[in-house]
Scaffold this motif. Structure first.
Motif: not given
Lengths: 686, 686
Positions: B603, B631, B634-635, B638
């Motif tokens: 993050v 974002v 980043e998702h 992850l």
């Protein structure tokens, strides 16, 4: 999974009418558990009477020496490498027609053999002290329900599972090939049943239905329209744990949706355009989908403990029937068996399967683009000259698209199975994982891509709601037709055609065993719970991902699930052969799939909240600020979700205590035994 | 964890010089494994000679009947509820001074007893076929290294672990209280040692060092400055698996940092202000921290398999020594033991501990605010009248803040231990989990809050780099001083003061056993690997969270870790009592902590990338677009991280195969045994 037979057979009408005869006077009043069928006994000439449990059907043209060899191997003593089971040829009472297959055999076992088998497969049963323990013949009298010789101790489903296990583990000794079939090679340790099945000598192996039991089960399950839970214990008793867990999950999912449906209904009735309240609904949504999945784990652990599958060890997994390769040394067992190099499998996966899946995803996107084109064209038409017919026309593209999605899912399902088979996985579990992954990714994409596009690229909430409704309703209607109405309709049509013949043949006397066996042999084979879970998975997606813009979704899914329970129960009891019971401690990979969906649901719901006007109005000057806050909130929620998963224990405390007690007792017993051995003095001497 | 003794004791100088005597001529050339110490044998008057393994020190004023009772219980046969160990009082060779405690006892065991104990504790040893299996006395001759009577089969650390286990599981029978101490209540099943320890009758229990072995180990570990890996097998052999895994992790972490350090160095040397390349560095960073943690799991599984702890079952966990409550019935064991209601514990946790932790977090924020105030004031001063001294002054607030952080961490550590103790957890593992959670949350907050504030609220990358550097360097210097220089300095100072006395006393003859025991009794007790792991955890945070703005961090951490290895090795060999070896299969809760940190690192790194000018320049017109893309990326990262965690198997394939082979063999053996029992015919008859 055994072979799939088409439903269109001459035996069909007889079968259906047989299964639909009203309960006879003989119907037992006692609800005794595990009573073996007494009305199904072989009355053979040679005097060997035993209750038949499992049917083996060999190809009609099987060579005689192969038949004799197989029967001998099944009958042989265990220390000679046999299965020590009882097996007889089925002798039809009335002379069958020409096309009747004579090579149908009934398999059973002595009571003693079944109890030994129960120990072999590691069956867990309730002990007199209320705990659930691995059954052993040595202390069989300490198990609840063990009376006399243990006549009624094992349920018929358990007996059939034991027989299947014993047949599956019947291994080649020094035979180089199946007698009469020089090309059907064998090697020491190879499962005979799997080899002759993959070579087409064995047509099918299936367990017999129990007429009386089935009547009682179907009566308490779906024939009486009462508001009550499903008879899960009876379902487990008849169909095994895997099936019972599916129905338990279906019921749990339906009940869990009811609060959502109750909240959603007034939203639909009164506040159709109030986005403010939708934000609350979305918040509720994402707490809901985390909590119900965690609670399900606990419920499923409770059920699995009660049914004795929770602490049961997984059996050593054998290669799946379709697996092929070059003979080599298995590093684990030290046995010669076919090996297939892993890099070849990886090549097949990455060079063929993955590109194929990507191509399918692309096609799905292409179809989506066509849908949006159609949609736009129809809307333009409606805007130019709005009439009643153009108003109806507006819904047509969505409906067509929904049907196309269902058809594509169906076709892809077969393609995925073919490809995964071709990847030549050694174990059934790996095969299943790769199949589930392929199917899930595509179905998720195919069903939800257009909704994601509408929600986050077009940002058109009205269209999103309309699309969601159309997709959900259409796919539900299609599914219900495929699962419930189609079988009903087929059954009706055939019943009428064959009514006379049935009445002539049956009267009100019992159907002879040979006819029952033949009727069941022609029933369709149930292919496992895969498609049923897949359907629930997609419904869960519709409810959790976007339902905050269409709160009626939960109501629709509840209605669908209620009919689903009835139609699934009907198909299990009436349409399919009895499946072998599968011990299962949880819903396996589906738990993971549902959890992944709930993580995605957190993301989509946060995004929908962020896009809603009331939230936007908090940050009138800066969109960046808004997004930052939404992203921060989403990260916190995701973190909370993972922490919650850790904090809520997967097994309820009382069951945890019972498990620990068993473990503690076995440790203590071991210690005591060792101490006595170590001291060399028997305990009584002290 | 036993009692902690202060280092300032009169025995200290003797001890250090004793440990620093050069290797004698007697030093064994053979590196034979598991050789029990022959040079340490009790030469008691009553002729019972045995190699002493563990020392028990009772309070000097212990009542005689209590001593006699304890010794009897230790000596009693196992079937009489005793531990069946050998125990003798330590008789000093030269008459000790007044303050010498006479109640020091040496514990040992016969070879046979130790082997039985090895089976009891479930020790895994290497088998002749190369696999690692649970040791059993029945087939002891099939284990590698078992020669003759098994003299050299068990290492001294293993023997000491067995003795500890036997002492810990020595339970009260029908004694109502400890003889002579009517207030020290006992009840059947209560561990004697734990009770008398918590009541202060037992001062400490500790295992003895092996002089020769320790000399050899320290020589190969840290005395020879060669470029090579640590002698992990020898460390494990001497200190046990838990300690060896810590050093393995420390070494692995250092090696894993080297690529990062190599990439970071040129960044520092040439491109100090090139943000474009920092983006690449951040990308590398987040792949790196995922991959190394996954690979560590595999490495740790390999080590644990080799050391026999991977498939070893956890022993049934007893209540921890400090646990107290009202006598009740344990639902698991069915024994009477103290129970403490869970709701009381929950009340203590939620009404006291949680508010306390939150208060501490608030104080930490408050201190941070003061730091920023100071920082601003100093900067204003420097801007108004820049001189050399104000230039130096600019760094002072950061340094003070770093020192304050370290001090606060230290104080909080004690408070957390006190609180967690007061929460009265029943099991040591729950206690540890609650302690780790408390300490981790605060330390994370305390160390990184200011960096988060600078990075994401102030968005001042220059200040971030400067703060990171100051924090990292200051905390490293403080740690090194506390861990390495302080002991060295103490040692030097005392060596000089006591040089004469030592030379007089020791000469070059061997130190008598009684003196060795007393020297070791006064050494500090090693309190476990908690603080060492915590330090690594914070370093990992400095490297992974923000290092893309300060690539030199990895270089500094590598340098720190190299000295850390030496100082930790030194303190284990020279400063502390030998700890009891702890079997461990992995680094436990720390794996989770490091993984959580790596998720947070994804993050922060994504956010830093999003804030970097080159990325910002891609979206000159719309900040919203930029954030959306970051974002989304980043998702995806992850998601990829979680998939990677699933895809990479935690246990390497070859070890998986070995484990499966063992499981398969035991299943086959069971089946064969059952079949023979079932048929009732011995195999030879066929």
């Amino acid at each position: 999974m055994y072979t799939f037979l088409p439903m269109s057979s001459d035996w069909w009408p007889d079968l259906l009418s047989y299964l639909h005869t009203a309960p006879t006077q003989k119907e037992r009043a006692t609800q005794g558990e595990g009573k073996m069928q007494k009305d199904l006994s072989l009355s053979d000439s040679d005097g060997s009477k035993f209750p038949p449990l499992v049917v083996i059907e060999l190809a009609p043209d099987t060579k005689e020496e192969a038949v004799a060899w197989l029967l001998n191997r099944i009958r042989d003593k265990q220390q000679d490498g046999g299965a020590e089971l009882l097996v007889e040829q089925l002798t039809p009472e009335d002379q069958g027609t020409e096309k009747d297959n004579p090579n149908v055999y009934l398999v059973g076992a002595s009571r003693q053999r079944l109890l030994m088998g129960a120990e072999d497969v590691g069956l867990f049963k309730e002990f007199t002290d209320g705990t659930v323990r691995g059954f052993t013949c040595a202390n069989k009298h300490n198990f609840k329900g063990f009376q006399g010789d243990g006549d009624t101790f094992l349920s018929m489903a358990e007996c059939q599972y034991i027989i299947k296990h014993e047949l599956d583990t019947l291994r080649a000794k020094d035979e180089a090939h199946v007698p009469g079939y020089p090309k059907t090679k064998l090697y020491p340790g190879k499962s005979l049943i799997r080899r002759i099945q993959s070579k087409g000598i064995l047509v099918q192996v299936f367990p017999l239905h129990e007429k009386e039991e089935l009547k009682r089960l179907s009566f308490s399950w779906y024939k009486s329209f009462k508001m009550s839970f499903q008879p899960l214990d009876d379902i487990r008793h008849y169909f095994g744990e895997g099936m019972a867990l599916y129905f338990a999950f279906l019921e749990y999912f339906t009940l869990a949706l009811i609060p959502m449906a109750l909240i959603g209904l007034p939203y639909y009735l009164f506040d159709w355009e109030d986005y403010d309240k939708y934000t609350v609904f979305a918040g509720f949504n994402l707490v809901w989908c985390t909590v119900i999945l965690e609670l399900w784990k606990r419920l499923s652990a409770s059920l699995a403990y009660k049914w004795g599958t929770l602490s049961r060890k997984k059996a050593f997994e054998e290669p799946r029937p379709g697996f092929h390769g070059v003979l080599g040394l298995n590093p684990v067992t030290g046995r010669k068996e076919p090996l297939y190099p892993n890099f070849k499998r990886q090549l097949r996966i990455y060079l063929v399967s993955v590109p194929f899946v990507l191509l399918c995803l692309y096609m799905s996107l292409y179809v989506m683009a066509i849908y949006f084109e159609m949609e736009g064209w129809v809307l333009r038409l409606h805007d130019e000259e709005p009439t009643f017919w153009t108003g109806v026309l507006v819904f047509i593209p969505s409906i067509i698209y929904a049907v196309v999605i269902e058809v594509m899912n169906l076709i892809y399902r077969y393609a995925a199975e073919f490809l995964t088979n071709w990847e030549n996985h050694r174990l059934e579990s790996t095969f299943q994982n790769h199949l589930v992954l392929k199917v899930l990714v595509f179905n998720f994409f195919n069903c939800f891509a257009s909704l994601f596009y509408i929600a986050f690229v077009m940002q058109d909430m009205v269209l999103l709601r309309q699309s969601l409704a159309t997709l959900l309703i259409t796919s539900q209607i299609l599914n219900q037709i495929m699962e419930a109405f189609l079988p009903y309709w087929l059954q009706r049509r055939r019943n009428k055609k064959a009514q006379k013949r049935v009445i002539k043949k049956m009267g009100d006397k019992e159907l002879p065993l040979s006819d029952q066996v033949k009727l069941e042999a022609y029933m369709s084979t149930y292919l496992g719970t895969f498609d049923d879970y897949l359907e629930l998975f997609l419904l869960f997606g519709y409810v959790s991902l976007f339902s905050c813009v269409y709160p009626l979704a939960a109501v629709l899914v509840v209605l669908n699930n209620v009919t689903e329970i009835y139609s699934d129960a009907l198909k299990m009891c009436k349409v399919f052969k009895r499946p072998f019971s599968e011990p299962a401690a949880d819903i396996g990979v589906w738990q993971l799939a549902f959890e992944a969906m709930s993580v995605i649901a957190v993301v989509t719901n946060c995004a929908l909240i962020g896009m809603s006007p009331p939230i936007k109005s908090y940050f009138p000057e800066s969109e960046t600020q808004l997004i930052m806050w939404v992203v921060a909130g989403e990260h916190l929620l995701l973190a909370a979700k993972f922490i919650l998963t850790f904090v809520i224990p997967d097994i309820p405390k009382d069951i945890q205590i019972k498990l620990s007690r068993l473990e503690f007792e076995s440790l203590e017993a071991l210690k005591k035994r060792k101490m006595l051995e170590g001291s060399g003095i028997p305990k009584t001497n002290q």
